[in-house]
Design a protein around this motif. Structure first.
Motif, short mmCIF file in Angstrom:
data_model
loop_
_atom_site.label_atom_id
_atom_site.label_comp_id
_atom_site.label_asym_id
_atom_site.label_seq_id
_atom_site.Cartn_x
_atom_site.Cartn_y
_atom_site.Cartn_z
N ASP A 24 11.08 61.14 0.06
CA ASP A 24 10.35 61.21 1.58
C ASP A 24 10.44 62.44 2.09
O ASP A 24 9.75 62.61 3.25
CB ASP A 24 11.03 60.00 2.41
CG ASP A 24 11.17 58.77 1.62
OD1 ASP A 24 10.05 58.09 1.34
OD2 ASP A 24 12.11 58.07 1.24
N TYR B 247 1.40 65.08 -5.87
CA TYR B 247 0.36 63.97 -6.07
C TYR B 247 -0.88 64.56 -6.18
O TYR B 247 -2.10 63.72 -5.93
CB TYR B 247 0.35 63.03 -4.78
CG TYR B 247 1.74 62.30 -4.75
CD1 TYR B 247 2.07 61.31 -5.47
CD2 TYR B 247 2.73 62.66 -3.78
CE1 TYR B 247 3.36 60.56 -5.57
CE2 TYR B 247 3.93 61.96 -3.80
CZ TYR B 247 4.46 60.87 -4.51
OH TYR B 247 5.57 60.35 -4.49
N HIS C 130 -4.76 64.65 -0.60
CA HIS C 130 -4.05 63.56 -1.05
C HIS C 130 -2.80 63.35 -0.18
O HIS C 130 -2.60 64.58 0.69
CB HIS C 130 -3.91 63.60 -2.51
CG HIS C 130 -2.98 64.93 -2.96
ND1 HIS C 130 -1.89 65.44 -2.59
CD2 HIS C 130 -3.54 65.88 -3.54
CE1 HIS C 130 -1.83 66.64 -3.03
NE2 HIS C 130 -2.66 66.88 -3.67
N THR C 131 -1.74 62.69 -0.54
CA THR C 131 -0.49 62.48 0.29
C THR C 131 0.25 64.06 0.17
O THR C 131 0.34 64.31 -0.98
CB THR C 131 0.45 61.44 -0.37
OG1 THR C 131 -0.46 60.23 -0.35
CG2 THR C 131 1.55 61.18 0.36
N LYS D 17 -0.41 70.43 8.06
CA LYS D 17 -0.16 69.65 6.93
C LYS D 17 1.35 70.13 6.06
O LYS D 17 1.96 69.35 5.48
CB LYS D 17 -1.06 69.61 5.92
CG LYS D 17 -2.35 68.95 6.41
CD LYS D 17 -3.41 68.94 5.33
CE LYS D 17 -4.88 67.89 5.83
NZ LYS D 17 -5.63 67.86 4.72
#
Length: 388
Positions: A91, A113, A131-132, A172
């Motif tokens: 996480d 990912y 993506h993530t 990001k």
């Protein structure tokens, strides 16, 4: 300010002797699984590893470790980190170390990912990341890169002999928070300290040596350079001078969090050449920058003479009386050379393991992005020869 810009930086900075007290509260905003990324043994020697582990455990985090990150982080290490992220459903990636550890952590965050090869997609082709992305945070132990407050990730692909940087979107990839305690930098050996100092100085110069306009950013860059020169001299004499080390740390963070680059065209060619020097020699980044900078600027100054004259007078206080612009510019570059020697930094490529047969390979693989003049392969070889 002639170039339009949008500026936003999402990183929250905790700065000073008590900065670590904020870690517990920051961790509450993230999930249970934390990937702890660090170098070799330095954070254990100063007791920081134990402190971080204690806080992670007190906040009920599951900790997975990735250690041994190189000073020029390897793509293979990035891929191993990405594997750990997926396997343990990470996480938060918590980077504890210098800029290389933070750079590698950001690379892991975007690679974990990715569909396909992250190196090809993100570092070679510069594709957008859709993506993530796993959030990153940092606890800094060495200053220089400003990776603690930017979204850059410089990675060495050892198989391809390429060292490439990618600046991802700030919102990001920039660390969500960074803890900056100047005392954590005390244990860094002098060689690494001065390497970091010159990395900062190079960031400032490469943003400065461009443009013909009257830009606020140039005045701020000059101020940061003056502050860094003063603090560096004090830190070399007394590495435990808190004020000097704190000023160096903040000079670094301000130097490359994009605030000093607004409305600037910039010239990052010294960094591009050094990246490839590092790919072939694995030399300390700031040391390589220092070696390359003097011959590069002696080659490039006629293309931006007015800026080098301003640099000489405003940063090094060169007296222009009775001198031509060319003499003033060259005296400023000589002052830079003298400063490098004063810091005790090596000044030849031989001292960092380079050989003459490497030079054409370094030049050919170097990204060409000069400001006042974009050098050819042949010109880069000549610049590198002047470093021997």
């Amino acid at each position: 300010m002639n170039i339009d810009f949008t500026y936003q930086n999402p990183t929250r900075i905790h700065f000073g002797k008590g900065a670590m007290k904020h870690l517990s509260d920051e961790l509450k905003s993230f999930g249970q699984n934390v990937l702890l990324v660090y170098g070799k043994n330095s954070i254990k020697k100063i007791g920081l590893y134990d402190e971080v582990i204690r806080i992670l455990k007190e906040t009920d985090k599951n900790v997975v470790e990735l250690s041994g990150i190189n000073s020029n982080p390897r793509y293979s290490q990035l891929l191993e980190g990405a594997r750990l992220v997926r396997e343990h459903h990470i996480d938060l990636i918590l980077a504890v170390g210098g800029g290389s550890v933070v750079d590698c952590s950001k690379g892991i965050s975007v690679a974990a990912y990715c569909e396909g090869d992250p190196w090809t997609r993100y570092w070679e082709k510069g594709e957008p990341v859709t993506h993530t992305i796993v959030p990153v945070a940092s606890i800094l132990t060495m200053t220089g890169t400003a990776s603690e407050m930017n979204s850059g990730s410089v990675i060495t692909n050892e198989d391809k002999k390429l060292k490439l940087g990618r600046v991802f979107p700030l919102e990001k990839v920039a660390p969500k928070f960074s803890i900056l305690n100047p005392e954590f930098t005390y244990s860094v050996p002098k060689y690494q300290m001065v390497s970091g100092i010159f990395d900062i100085f190079s960031h400032l110069m490469e943003q400065y040596f461009s443009g013909d306009d009257d830009c606020v950013s140039d005045y701020l860059l000059e101020g940061d350079m003056l502050a860094l020169i003063s603090a560096a001299r004090k830190a070399v004499q007394n590495p435990l001078d808190y004020e000097a080390r704190s000023n160096i740390m903040w000079c670094a963070t301000m130097g490359l969090n994009k605030i000093l680059a607004v409305s600037k065209t910039q010239d990052w060619e010294v960094h591009m050449i050094e990246h490839q020097l590092g790919a072939y020699t694995d030399c300390a980044h700031g040391i390589g920058l220092a070696i390359i900078s003097i011959p590069y600027y002696r080659f490039i100054y006629p293309f931006g003479l007015h800026r080098f004259v301003r640099y000489a007078q405003n940063v090094w206080h060169v007296d222009p009386t009775g001198k031509t612009d060319e003499q003033i510019a060259l005296e400023g570059i000589q002052c830079l050379s003298d400063f490098i020697a004063e810091l005790g930094i090596p000044q030849t490529l031989r001292e960092v393991g380079a050989t003459e047969d490497m030079l054409p390979l370094i030049a050919e693989s170097t990204v060409k992005c000069g400001g006042y003049h974009v050098p050819t392969n042949e010109e880069i070889v000549d610049i590198l020869k002047a470093c021997f």
